[in-house]
Enzyme design. Sequence first.
Site, PDB file in Angstrom:
ATOM      1  N   ASP A  65      23.283  55.745  27.765  1.00 62.62           N
ATOM      2  CA  ASP A  65      22.039  55.227  28.336  1.00 62.62           C
ATOM      3  C   ASP A  65      22.229  54.081  29.317  1.00 62.62           C
ATOM      4  OD1 ASP A  65      22.889  53.473  26.390  1.00 62.62           O
ATOM      5  OD2 ASP A  65      20.884  53.027  25.638  1.00 62.62           O
ATOM      6  N   GLU A  66      23.450  53.792  29.721  1.00 59.54           N
ATOM      7  CA  GLU A  66      23.616  52.741  30.725  1.00 59.54           C
ATOM      8  C   GLU A  66      24.860  52.994  31.566  1.00 59.54           C
ATOM      9  OE1 GLU A  66      24.629  48.741  29.452  1.00 59.54           O
ATOM     10  OE2 GLU A  66      25.137  49.475  27.453  1.00 59.54           O
ATOM     11  N   ASP A  75      19.916  50.567  32.778  1.00 67.79           N
ATOM     12  CA  ASP A  75      19.880  50.611  31.319  1.00 67.79           C
ATOM     13  C   ASP A  75      18.570  51.272  30.903  1.00 67.79           C
ATOM     14  OD1 ASP A  75      20.405  50.254  28.672  1.00 67.79           O
ATOM     15  OD2 ASP A  75      20.351  48.070  28.690  1.00 67.79           O
TER      16      ASP A  75
END
Length: 362
Positions: free
Chosen positions: A104-105, A10
């Site tokens: 983003d993860e 993350d």
Amino acid sequence: MTGRKIIHIDMDAFYASVEQRDNPGLRGKPIAVGHAEERGVVAAASYEARRFGVRSAMSSQKAKRLCPQLIFIPGRMEAYKSVSRQIHEIFHEYTDIVEPLSLDEAFLDVTENKPGISLAVDIAKELKQKIKERLNLVASAGVSYNKFLAKIASDYRKPDGLCTIHPDQALEFIARLPIESFWGVGPVTAKKMHLLGIHNGEQLRARSLDMLIREFGKVGAVYHDFARGIDLRPVEAVRIRKSIGCEHTLERDINRRSSVIIELYHVAVELVGRLEHKNFRGNTLTLKIKFHDFNQITRSITQSRELISLDVILPLAKQLLNEVDYEQHPIRLIGLSVSNPREEGEEKGGVWEQLSFEFSDW
């Protein structure tokens, strides 16, 4: 399934961190990615802004009240997508079993990995190091034997965190975990859990399967498993698209029926265009309404026919709208989505696709 090795990566304050990286004058300052106008919403906040209580999805006006010196930066989605692709190139140096959750993860299954590294925590360390060295960005990583625990672990020591939950530590770790930290437990569910006397994993584990299903429906079985460290979902690099939708945040709150119908029409037209573009077929229409106070509701209807044309979708959307009391609760956002494609293997099932970087269809 405790033999699996799964990492959840993350990125820390991703959008804001990219902006601070690309503009040195913003480093160390409280910034928010979004728009400062009255109807604006914070898309992401730097850690400097978070210290004042600024959070994503917060109204810009509230964010400015909490942090008067907050600097608003317009989002650059193409830049974030480009950086995300670079991050994924690093992931694929270790495994091709990568399941993105957003820009983003992502989850990585490194049970079998390209370099042949035996310890998943060593891979997580290398991933963090390469992201820092090549992209000058910071990631947090969680390592465990299933997706639930890996995601919990990545949040545990943010920012720049690295946490491993071993199988022999899992039950003890979960017992201490606040119920709000369980995947899928939002504010409404957490409040209901509290009313039932459930405040942590130990208290959740003490509840029977029948009781949890009675109180929470099918997801009660998921909570039952999570409390016992059980999550059998694999990391999936390919998925079947389950829904397509769109939503409009309105320039002003509205509660006149004529205005609401006009906005609903525009959303329906955009939805039909997306369905045609993706060649998607589904049987369930869902209406999403967010009110002026940010509370939101959804209403759904399922048909035997496929929902693909405006003359079918718009009347159903109006039917769902009739169930919503908005005269006393002005609307700030309207969304529509089509879901429930035919079962896998049927001629007109869902659209199979490699997971991409286009995540915001709803």
